[in-house]
Design a protein around this motif. Structure first.
Motif, PDB file in Angstrom:
ATOM      1  N   SER A 189     -29.387   2.718 -23.253  1.00  0.00           N
ATOM      2  CA  SER A 189     -28.234   3.482 -23.724  1.00  0.00           C
ATOM      3  C   SER A 189     -28.572   4.143 -25.054  1.00  0.00           C
ATOM      4  CB  SER A 189     -27.024   2.560 -23.887  1.00  0.00           C
ATOM      5  OG  SER A 189     -26.646   2.015 -22.641  1.00  0.00           O
ATOM      6  N   PHE A 190     -28.115   5.383 -25.236  1.00  0.00           N
ATOM      7  CA  PHE A 190     -28.490   6.118 -26.446  1.00  0.00           C
ATOM      8  C   PHE A 190     -27.362   7.036 -26.896  1.00  0.00           C
ATOM      9  CE2 PHE A 190     -29.753   8.705 -22.838  1.00  0.00           C
ATOM     10  CZ  PHE A 190     -29.402   9.991 -23.206  1.00  0.00           C
ATOM     11  N   HIS A 321     -19.303  -3.751 -34.865  1.00  0.00           N
ATOM     12  CA  HIS A 321     -20.725  -4.057 -35.058  1.00  0.00           C
ATOM     13  C   HIS A 321     -21.258  -4.901 -33.918  1.00  0.00           C
ATOM     14  CE1 HIS A 321     -21.757  -2.712 -39.290  1.00  0.00           C
ATOM     15  NE2 HIS A 321     -20.491  -2.353 -39.137  1.00  0.00           N
ATOM     16  N   THR A 322     -20.474  -5.862 -33.442  1.00  0.00           N
ATOM     17  CA  THR A 322     -20.897  -6.714 -32.332  1.00  0.00           C
ATOM     18  C   THR A 322     -21.049  -5.902 -31.048  1.00  0.00           C
ATOM     19  OG1 THR A 322     -19.780  -8.634 -33.299  1.00  0.00           O
ATOM     20  CG2 THR A 322     -20.318  -8.743 -30.958  1.00  0.00           C
ATOM     21  N   GLN A 323     -20.051  -5.071 -30.773  1.00  0.00           N
ATOM     22  CA  GLN A 323     -20.070  -4.248 -29.558  1.00  0.00           C
ATOM     23  C   GLN A 323     -21.194  -3.211 -29.597  1.00  0.00           C
ATOM     24  OE1 GLN A 323     -17.885  -3.989 -26.750  1.00  0.00           O
ATOM     25  NE2 GLN A 323     -16.980  -5.945 -27.283  1.00  0.00           N
ATOM     26  N   LEU A 324     -21.364  -2.585 -30.750  1.00  0.00           N
ATOM     27  CA  LEU A 324     -22.367  -1.534 -30.868  1.00  0.00           C
ATOM     28  C   LEU A 324     -23.775  -2.078 -30.679  1.00  0.00           C
ATOM     29  CD1 LEU A 324     -23.067   1.400 -31.480  1.00  0.00           C
ATOM     30  CD2 LEU A 324     -22.947   0.869 -33.921  1.00  0.00           C
ATOM     31  N   THR A 325     -24.032  -3.221 -31.272  1.00  0.00           N
ATOM     32  CA  THR A 325     -25.361  -3.828 -31.146  1.00  0.00           C
ATOM     33  C   THR A 325     -25.705  -4.116 -29.685  1.00  0.00           C
ATOM     34  OG1 THR A 325     -25.118  -4.871 -33.311  1.00  0.00           O
ATOM     35  CG2 THR A 325     -26.805  -5.766 -31.861  1.00  0.00           C
ATOM     36  N   ALA A 326     -24.712  -4.578 -28.929  1.00  0.00           N
ATOM     37  CA  ALA A 326     -24.956  -4.927 -27.530  1.00  0.00           C
ATOM     38  C   ALA A 326     -24.975  -3.707 -26.617  1.00  0.00           C
ATOM     39  CB  ALA A 326     -23.879  -5.904 -27.051  1.00  0.00           C
ATOM     40  N   ALA A 327     -24.309  -2.619 -27.039  1.00  0.00           N
ATOM     41  CA  ALA A 327     -24.118  -1.482 -26.130  1.00  0.00           C
ATOM     42  C   ALA A 327     -25.147  -0.368 -26.296  1.00  0.00           C
ATOM     43  CB  ALA A 327     -22.717  -0.902 -26.318  1.00  0.00           C
ATOM     44  N   VAL A 328     -25.548  -0.055 -27.517  1.00  0.00           N
ATOM     45  CA  VAL A 328     -26.409   1.099 -27.778  1.00  0.00           C
ATOM     46  C   VAL A 328     -27.744   0.628 -28.348  1.00  0.00           C
ATOM     47  CG1 VAL A 328     -26.655   3.267 -29.053  1.00  0.00           C
ATOM     48  CG2 VAL A 328     -24.408   2.576 -28.198  1.00  0.00           C
ATOM     49  N   GLU A 329     -28.834   1.197 -27.826  1.00  0.00           N
ATOM     50  CA  GLU A 329     -30.163   0.770 -28.272  1.00  0.00           C
ATOM     51  C   GLU A 329     -30.902   1.828 -29.085  1.00  0.00           C
ATOM     52  OE1 GLU A 329     -32.386  -1.699 -25.299  1.00  0.00           O
ATOM     53  OE2 GLU A 329     -30.826  -0.941 -23.973  1.00  0.00           O
ATOM     54  N   GLY A 347     -34.209   6.325 -34.023  1.00  0.00           N
ATOM     55  CA  GLY A 347     -34.017   4.992 -34.567  1.00  0.00           C
ATOM     56  C   GLY A 347     -33.564   3.995 -33.516  1.00  0.00           C
ATOM     57  N   LEU A 348     -33.766   2.731 -33.807  1.00  0.00           N
ATOM     58  CA  LEU A 348     -33.302   1.647 -32.952  1.00  0.00           C
ATOM     59  C   LEU A 348     -32.169   0.911 -33.657  1.00  0.00           C
ATOM     60  CD1 LEU A 348     -36.730   0.160 -31.756  1.00  0.00           C
ATOM     61  CD2 LEU A 348     -35.333   1.920 -30.645  1.00  0.00           C
ATOM     62  N   VAL A 349     -31.174   0.475 -32.900  1.00  0.00           N
ATOM     63  CA  VAL A 349     -30.019  -0.221 -33.464  1.00  0.00           C
ATOM     64  C   VAL A 349     -30.380  -1.686 -33.701  1.00  0.00           C
ATOM     65  CG1 VAL A 349     -27.626  -0.906 -33.072  1.00  0.00           C
ATOM     66  CG2 VAL A 349     -28.422   1.340 -32.305  1.00  0.00           C
ATOM     67  N   ARG A 350     -30.186  -2.130 -34.944  1.00  0.00           N
ATOM     68  CA  ARG A 350     -30.408  -3.530 -35.313  1.00  0.00           C
ATOM     69  C   ARG A 350     -29.085  -4.144 -35.750  1.00  0.00           C
ATOM     70  NH1 ARG A 350     -34.811  -3.807 -32.465  1.00  0.00           N
ATOM     71  NH2 ARG A 350     -36.668  -2.793 -33.362  1.00  0.00           N
ATOM     72  N   SER A 351     -28.965  -5.476 -35.689  1.00  0.00           N
ATOM     73  CA  SER A 351     -27.658  -6.125 -35.906  1.00  0.00           C
ATOM     74  C   SER A 351     -27.572  -6.909 -37.204  1.00  0.00           C
ATOM     75  CB  SER A 351     -27.366  -7.063 -34.732  1.00  0.00           C
ATOM     76  OG  SER A 351     -28.353  -8.078 -34.652  1.00  0.00           O
ATOM     77  N   ASP A 352     -26.291  -7.403 -37.446  1.00  0.00           N
ATOM     78  CA  ASP A 352     -25.919  -8.312 -38.547  1.00  0.00           C
ATOM     79  C   ASP A 352     -26.188  -7.790 -39.950  1.00  0.00           C
ATOM     80  OD1 ASP A 352     -24.914 -10.192 -36.784  1.00  0.00           O
ATOM     81  OD2 ASP A 352     -26.881 -11.114 -36.522  1.00  0.00           O
ATOM     82  N   PRO A 353     -25.405  -6.860 -40.470  1.00  0.00           N
ATOM     83  CA  PRO A 353     -24.556  -5.927 -39.697  1.00  0.00           C
ATOM     84  C   PRO A 353     -25.425  -4.840 -39.102  1.00  0.00           C
ATOM     85  CG  PRO A 353     -24.451  -5.367 -42.000  1.00  0.00           C
ATOM     86  CD  PRO A 353     -25.317  -6.607 -41.911  1.00  0.00           C
ATOM     87  N   VAL A 354     -24.798  -3.909 -38.374  1.00  0.00           N
ATOM     88  CA  VAL A 354     -25.568  -2.861 -37.708  1.00  0.00           C
ATOM     89  C   VAL A 354     -26.295  -1.985 -38.723  1.00  0.00           C
ATOM     90  CG1 VAL A 354     -25.408  -0.739 -36.362  1.00  0.00           C
ATOM     91  CG2 VAL A 354     -24.186  -2.771 -35.614  1.00  0.00           C
ATOM     92  N   THR A 355     -27.567  -1.809 -38.506  1.00  0.00           N
ATOM     93  CA  THR A 355     -28.379  -0.852 -39.262  1.00  0.00           C
ATOM     94  C   THR A 355     -29.229  -0.086 -38.258  1.00  0.00           C
ATOM     95  OG1 THR A 355     -30.143  -2.489 -39.585  1.00  0.00           O
ATOM     96  CG2 THR A 355     -28.495  -2.271 -41.349  1.00  0.00           C
ATOM     97  N   ILE A 356     -29.733   1.056 -38.680  1.00  0.00           N
ATOM     98  CA  ILE A 356     -30.584   1.850 -37.799  1.00  0.00           C
ATOM     99  C   ILE A 356     -32.001   1.832 -38.350  1.00  0.00           C
ATOM    100  CG2 ILE A 356     -30.889   4.065 -36.660  1.00  0.00           C
ATOM    101  CD1 ILE A 356     -28.202   2.687 -36.084  1.00  0.00           C
ATOM    102  N   GLU A 357     -32.925   1.261 -37.597  1.00  0.00           N
ATOM    103  CA  GLU A 357     -34.335   1.219 -37.984  1.00  0.00           C
ATOM    104  C   GLU A 357     -35.018   2.504 -37.520  1.00  0.00           C
ATOM    105  OE1 GLU A 357     -38.508  -1.063 -36.873  1.00  0.00           O
ATOM    106  OE2 GLU A 357     -36.611  -1.853 -36.105  1.00  0.00           O
ATOM    107  N   VAL A 358     -35.419   3.343 -38.446  1.00  0.00           N
ATOM    108  CA  VAL A 358     -36.078   4.608 -38.096  1.00  0.00           C
ATOM    109  C   VAL A 358     -37.506   4.323 -37.642  1.00  0.00           C
ATOM    110  CG1 VAL A 358     -36.838   6.852 -38.951  1.00  0.00           C
ATOM    111  CG2 VAL A 358     -34.652   5.906 -39.717  1.00  0.00           C
ATOM    112  N   SER A 367     -45.403   7.584 -36.155  1.00  0.00           N
ATOM    113  CA  SER A 367     -45.048   7.342 -34.756  1.00  0.00           C
ATOM    114  C   SER A 367     -45.411   5.942 -34.277  1.00  0.00           C
ATOM    115  CB  SER A 367     -45.751   8.365 -33.859  1.00  0.00           C
ATOM    116  OG  SER A 367     -47.159   8.274 -34.019  1.00  0.00           O
ATOM    117  N   GLN A 368     -45.642   5.025 -35.228  1.00  0.00           N
ATOM    118  CA  GLN A 368     -46.024   3.684 -34.806  1.00  0.00           C
ATOM    119  C   GLN A 368     -44.959   3.066 -33.911  1.00  0.00           C
ATOM    120  OE1 GLN A 368     -45.892   4.808 -37.874  1.00  0.00           O
ATOM    121  NE2 GLN A 368     -47.868   4.536 -38.890  1.00  0.00           N
ATOM    122  N   GLY A 369     -43.689   3.308 -34.272  1.00  0.00           N
ATOM    123  CA  GLY A 369     -42.599   2.693 -33.523  1.00  0.00           C
ATOM    124  C   GLY A 369     -42.453   3.224 -32.110  1.00  0.00           C
TER     125      GLY A 369
END
Length: 378
Positions: A189-190, A321-329, A347-358, A367-369
């Protein structure tokens, strides 16, 4: 020569005529009959005005046909601007009067199946073109506009653009295209984010075209814009309330209906309100590979933006934050530049709280990620 009087008389004669499709010669004869002594040049000018008043987008037709045109806006009688990738440019065109603008806006709204009058002074719809493209039409009358009738046209050509074409245009490098293709194939999901005119809808449409042709995609929008090159797409479009305040069908209503329509992927063209609550709930109940777009200038703004929208639906910050972490990657950032629209970040969605890892940034080309796509492909 009273131009308006002549045109009104010609319109009346055409309405009374038994000919459903009168040709130019017949109309020219009617003009000469009503005008009396008139030059061929004036006859041609009146023919052109009649055509503008009854077909296409009127005097804006030439602008809408320019190569690379994305937007045409009318701010006043002689305030017409267009954008073809280098910012707003002033057109050497003008309307006869504010009534002329209003008449065009009303005709376009009716052609889109919308109402535009003093009781309903704004309208938003989509106009299909003979060449297969579409124009999103927005009109606002006076009042509430304090500048006279306003008209905004957005050219929609996403149906003809695929991921390979976007890569060739420089929207993204090949490695990003490969990553995004793997993301869609893996049913991740994106959300595509960016500012106005950054190419969010075009990117979303191109990505949906990569979905397995055996999947059923249900697209939910305020104005139908998504037309991915995919064999099984269903489009649902919201409906505004009528003059009596009844009949409104919101994106949230359509999302609930979509859940009963055997969807493989649920897509919201633009997430802008309480429907985010229903979308996250849908993505968390087995509907993988869902997607949408949202207005945000950067990936880092996404959590706060979604918090604000979730509040409209009565969802708390913690629940969001709980819903977003589980729903969007995956979050894909789009940006408009002087040379075109580009993928600016992934970016990828990370939790507790939600942050976006670029994991990829166009400015650094790191482009390592993107190697994560190898795991998705396996």
């Amino acid at each position: 020569m009273n131009t308006e009087h002549i045109l009104d008389a010609v319109h009346a004669k055409l309405a009374e005529s038994d000919h459903p499709n009168p040709d130019a010669a017949m109309i020219a004869d009617l003009i000469r009959h009503e005008a009396g002594v008139i030059s061929d040049r004036d006859v041609f000018a009146l023919l052109q005005k009649l055509r503008h008043d009854s077909t296409g987008v009127g005097i804006l037709e030439g602008l809408c046909s320019l190569e690379g045109i994305t937007d045409v806006v009318v701010n006043g009688v002689d305030q017409i601007y267009f954008d073809r990738g280098q910012g707003m440019e002033k057109a050497q065109l003008s309307f006869d009067s504010e009534e002329h603008i209003r008449a065009l806006a009303t005709r376009l709204a009716v052609a889109c199946g919308r109402r535009l009058d003093d009781a309903q002074p704004f309208a938003d719809g989509k106009l299909r073109r003979p060449d297969g493209s579409s124009i999103r039409v927005h009109a606002l009358l006076d009042p509430p506009s304090d500048s006279g009738p306003l008209l905004s046209l957005r050219m929609l050509r996403s149906a003809a653009t695929n991921l390979e074409q976007l890569t060739q245009r420089g929207t993204m490098p090949e490695e990003v295209s490969v990553f995004l293709s793997a993301m869609v194939a893996a049913r991740k999901s994106f959300v595509v984010v960016g500012g106005t005119g950054s190419g969010k809808t075009t990117m979303l449409s191109a990505l949906l075209a990569k979905a397995d042709p055996r999947e059923r995609i249900i697209c939910i929008e305020d104005t139908a814009e998504l037309s991915p090159a995919h064999p099984h797409v269903v489009n649902l479009v919201s409906v505004g309330a009528n003059a009596e305040g009844r009949g409104e069908i919101t994106l949230a209503h359509l999302l609930r209906q979509a859940l009963r329509m055997r969807p493989d992927r649920i897509v919201v063209g633009e997430i802008r309100g309480a429907e985010i609550v229903d979308l996250l709930a849908a993505l968390n109940t087995g509907h993988e590979g869902g997607a949408g777009t949202i207005h945000a200038n950067s990936l880092s703004e996404v959590p706060a933006r979604m918090e604000a929208l979730a509040t409209l639906g009565g969802m708390s910050r913690e629940a969001l934050h709980t819903q977003l972490t589980a729903a969007v990657e995956v979050i894909i950032g789009m940006r408009r530049t002087a040379t075109g629209r580009i993928v600016s970040q992934i970016g990828l969605v990370r939790s507790d709280p939600v942050t976006i890892e670029v994991i990829w940034d166009a400015r650094t080309s790191g482009s390592q990620g993107l190697a994560i796509a190898e795991r998705w492909q396996r």
